[in-house]
Write an enzyme that holds these catalytic residues in place. Structure first.
Site, short mmCIF file in Angstrom:
data_model
loop_
_atom_site.label_atom_id
_atom_site.label_comp_id
_atom_site.label_asym_id
_atom_site.label_seq_id
_atom_site.Cartn_x
_atom_site.Cartn_y
_atom_site.Cartn_z
N THR A 1 39.73 36.00 33.99
CA THR A 1 40.13 36.40 32.64
C THR A 1 40.79 35.22 31.92
O THR A 1 40.42 34.87 30.79
CB THR A 1 41.11 37.60 32.70
N ASN B 1 28.41 42.14 35.75
CA ASN B 1 29.23 42.81 36.77
C ASN B 1 28.93 44.29 36.90
O ASN B 1 29.25 44.90 37.91
CB ASN B 1 30.72 42.61 36.47
N GLN C 1 31.03 36.82 39.20
CA GLN C 1 30.31 37.64 40.19
C GLN C 1 29.43 36.81 41.12
O GLN C 1 29.07 37.30 42.19
CB GLN C 1 29.43 38.68 39.47
N SER D 1 36.70 33.46 40.16
CA SER D 1 37.86 34.27 40.55
C SER D 1 37.82 34.55 42.05
O SER D 1 36.82 35.05 42.57
CB SER D 1 37.80 35.59 39.78
N ALA D 2 38.92 34.25 42.74
CA ALA D 2 38.94 34.32 44.21
C ALA D 2 38.72 35.72 44.78
O ALA D 2 38.11 35.88 45.82
CB ALA D 2 40.27 33.77 44.72
N HIS D 3 39.22 36.75 44.05
CA HIS D 3 39.16 38.09 44.68
C HIS D 3 37.76 38.68 44.72
O HIS D 3 37.54 39.73 45.31
CB HIS D 3 40.17 39.04 44.03
N CYS E 1 38.08 50.08 35.62
CA CYS E 1 38.83 50.21 34.37
C CYS E 1 40.32 50.10 34.66
O CYS E 1 40.79 50.57 35.69
CB CYS E 1 38.49 51.51 33.68
N1 PLP Z 1 34.25 38.31 34.50
C1 PLP Z 1 33.51 39.11 35.28
C2 PLP Z 1 32.03 39.06 35.19
C3 PLP Z 1 34.14 39.99 36.18
O1 PLP Z 1 33.40 40.79 36.94
C4 PLP Z 1 35.55 40.00 36.23
C5 PLP Z 1 36.26 40.95 37.13
O2 PLP Z 1 36.10 42.13 37.07
C6 PLP Z 1 36.27 39.15 35.38
C7 PLP Z 1 35.58 38.31 34.54
C8 PLP Z 1 37.77 39.11 35.40
O3 PLP Z 1 38.21 38.45 36.53
P1 PLP Z 1 39.76 38.45 37.00
O4 PLP Z 1 39.97 39.77 37.65
O5 PLP Z 1 39.85 37.32 37.95
O6 PLP Z 1 40.58 38.23 35.80
#
Ligand code: PLP
Length: 378
Positions: free
Chosen positions: A71, A151, A179, A198-200, A325
Site C-alpha cells: 500500500t 488479487n 500477488q 509485500s512480504a506477507h 475487507c
Molecule cells: N496490491 C495488491 C494487488 C494486493 O493484493 C495487496 C494486498 O491485499 C496490496 C496491494 C496491499 O498490500 P499491503 O497489505 O502490503 O499493504
C-alpha cells in the site's frame, strides 16, 4: 478440520522465517542509524536484506527501498511521480487494488493529475491497443499503473507488452506485483520504472514490503524525518520485518518451481472436482492467463449461496468473497463489477499455497455439496 484457502489475502510465516526473526529479536536491538557497534550490526542486517531483494529482482542496491508494505509503495509511486516527475496523466484499470484506486481518486480530486481508466473485458483483461493509443495521444507526461496479477480473480496482465508500449510512447510504468513477486520469476526490465512488493504475500511478515524505483527516476522523499533509506523513507527501519522478508524471499526464489508445480496440481484437482460436482460453476478469469494460485469461482445464486461464506467459515474453511475487507463487511467487489459479473451469482475466491493438500480439497468439495447445487450424478 481447518483449511486455509485464502493465501492471496495473506500467508502464514514459514518456520525458517520465524527462526530468522526470533534470532534477530533475541540478538539485535540497535538502531541502524546509530554509529556505535549495536547500530552498525543492525545496519548490516538492513543492507544484507536489501542485497537479497535487489539480487532477486536484478536491480541495483540503490533502487530498492523498504516500506511498510505494498500500500505504501503504491501510494509513494503514484504520488511522487505526479509531484516530482512531471506526470500529468495516469492510466490505470478499474480492477486495480483499492490502494491504487483511492490514490488515483485523490490525485484527480486535488487536480494534481488526470486519470484515464482502460476498459476491461469480462475476464479482467485490458485492451492493449487502447493502452497504446491512449499513451500515444497524450501530449503531456503519462504514467501507466497496472498490476501484474489481479488479487481477486487472478487475471495476469502482460507486463512485458505494457513495458514495450511505455518505452515506445515514453510513458512511465508502475507495476503492483504484490500477488506475483516470489511466485513468478521476475526481473526488472527496460520500460518498468516502479515496482511494489509485500512480504506477507510470500510467507514473510506483515507490515513490511519494498519499492523498486528505477535509477533514472529521481523522486523526492515521501516520508519526512530522520532521512533513513537514503532520505527517501524516514522512520527507524523494521529490522525484524526486513530480515524476515529477505528470508522469505530467498526461500521462495529457491523453491519457486517446486512450489508452483505443487500448487498447480492442487488447483487443477480442485477445479476439476468443482466442475464435475457442482452445477453451473464458472471461473471468473475465463480463458485469460491467470496466476496459478488464485481460483475465483462463481456459483449460481440461491438462498444457500447467500450464506456461503458463513457456512464455509463454520466448516473451518477460510476463503474470501473477493478481496479481504478491512471492516469485516462484505462489500460488492469493484473487480467483479468491472468485469460485469452477474450480481445474482455468488463468487468465492479460493487461493492456494504449496502448504495445501489434496485431502483439504476433498474436504472443501464435500462441504460445498451442502451449500451449492450438485450435478444429478454427483
Ligand atoms: N496490491 C495488491 C494487488 C494486493 O493484493 C495487496 C494486498 O491485499 C496490496 C496491494 C496491499 O498490500 P499491503 O497489505 O502490503 O499493504
Amino acid at each position: 478440520m481447518k483449511v486455509y484457502f485464502d493465501n492471496a489475502s495473506t500467508t502464514p510465516l514459514l518456520p525458517e522465517v520465524k527462526a530468522r526473526m526470533h534470532k534477530i529479536v533475541d540478538s539485535h536491538y540497535g538502531n541502524p542509524s546509530s554509529i556505535h557497534a549495536f547500530g552498525r550490526q543492525s545496519k548490516i542486517l538492513v543492507e544484507d536484506a536489501r542485497s537479497v531483494i535487489a539480487q532477486g529482482l536484478g536491480a541495483s542496491l540503490g533502487e530498492i527501498f523498504f516500506t511498510s508494505g505494498a500500500t505504501e509503495a503504491n501510494n509513494m509511486a503514484l504520488f511522487c511521480a505526479v509531484r516530482d516527475l512531471g506526470v500529468t496523466d495516469l492510466i490505470s484499470s478499474p480492477t486495480e487494488h483499492h490502494c491504487i484506486l483511492h490514490m488515483l481518486d485523490y490525485l484527480q480530486e486535488q487536480n494534481l493529475a488526470k486519470v484515464h481508466y482502460l476498459k476491461v473485458d469480462s475476464t479482467g483483461n485490458i485492451d492493449y491497443a487502447q493502452l497504446e493509443s491512449l499513451c500515444s495521444q497524450l501530449q503531456d507526461k503519462a504514467m501507466v499503473s497496472l498490476m501484474h496479477a489481479n488479487n481477486e480473480i487472478g487475471t495476469l496482465h502482460d507486463i512485458y507488452r505494457i513495458g514495450e508500449i511505455c518505452l515506445k510512447t515514453k510513458s512511465l510504468f508502475h507495476c503492483d506485483t504484490a500477488q506475483t513477486i516470489a511466485k513468478i520469476p521476475l526481473k526488472v526490465f527496460p520500460g518498468l520504472n516502479f515496482l511494489s512488493g509485500s512480504a506477507h504475500k510470500f510467507f514473510g511478515p506483515k507490515g513490511v514490503g519494498f519499492i523498486y524505483i528505477n535509477d533514472d527516476n529521481i523522486i523526492k522523499p515521501y516520508f519526512h524525518g530522520g532521512n533513513q533509506e537514503r532520505g527517501m523513507r524516514s522512520g527507524t527501519e523494521n529490522i525484524y520485518g526486513i530480515q524476515g522478508m529477505a528470508k522469505a524471499f530467498e526461500l521462495a526464489l529457491t523453491e519457486i518451481e517446486e512450489r508452483k508445480t505443487k500448487v498447480e496440481e492442487i488447483v487443477s484437482y480442485f477445479l476439476k472436482q468443482c466442475l464435475s460436482t457442482f452445477k453451473d460453476v464458472k471461473l471468473n478469469s475465463g480463458d485469460s492467463e491467470r496466476l496459478y494460485n488464485i481460483l475465483s469461482l462463481s456459483f449460481p445464486g440461491s438462498d444457500r449461496s447467500e450464506m456461503m461464506m458463513m457456512n464455509l467459515d463454520i466448516a473451518g474453511i477460510c476463503a474470501s468473497a473477493g478481496s479481504a475487507c478491512t471492516s469485516g463487511v462484505e462489500n460488492v467487489s469493484h473487480v467483479l463489477e468491472a468485469i460485469g459479473h452477474d450480481p445474482t451469482r455468488k463468487t468465492v475466491r479460493f487461493s492456494f499455497s504449496h502448504l495445501n493438500t489434496k485431502d483439504e480439497v476433498d474436504y472443501v468439495v464435500e462441504k460445498l455439496k451442502s451449500i451449492t447445487p450438485v450435478h444429478a450424478t454427483s
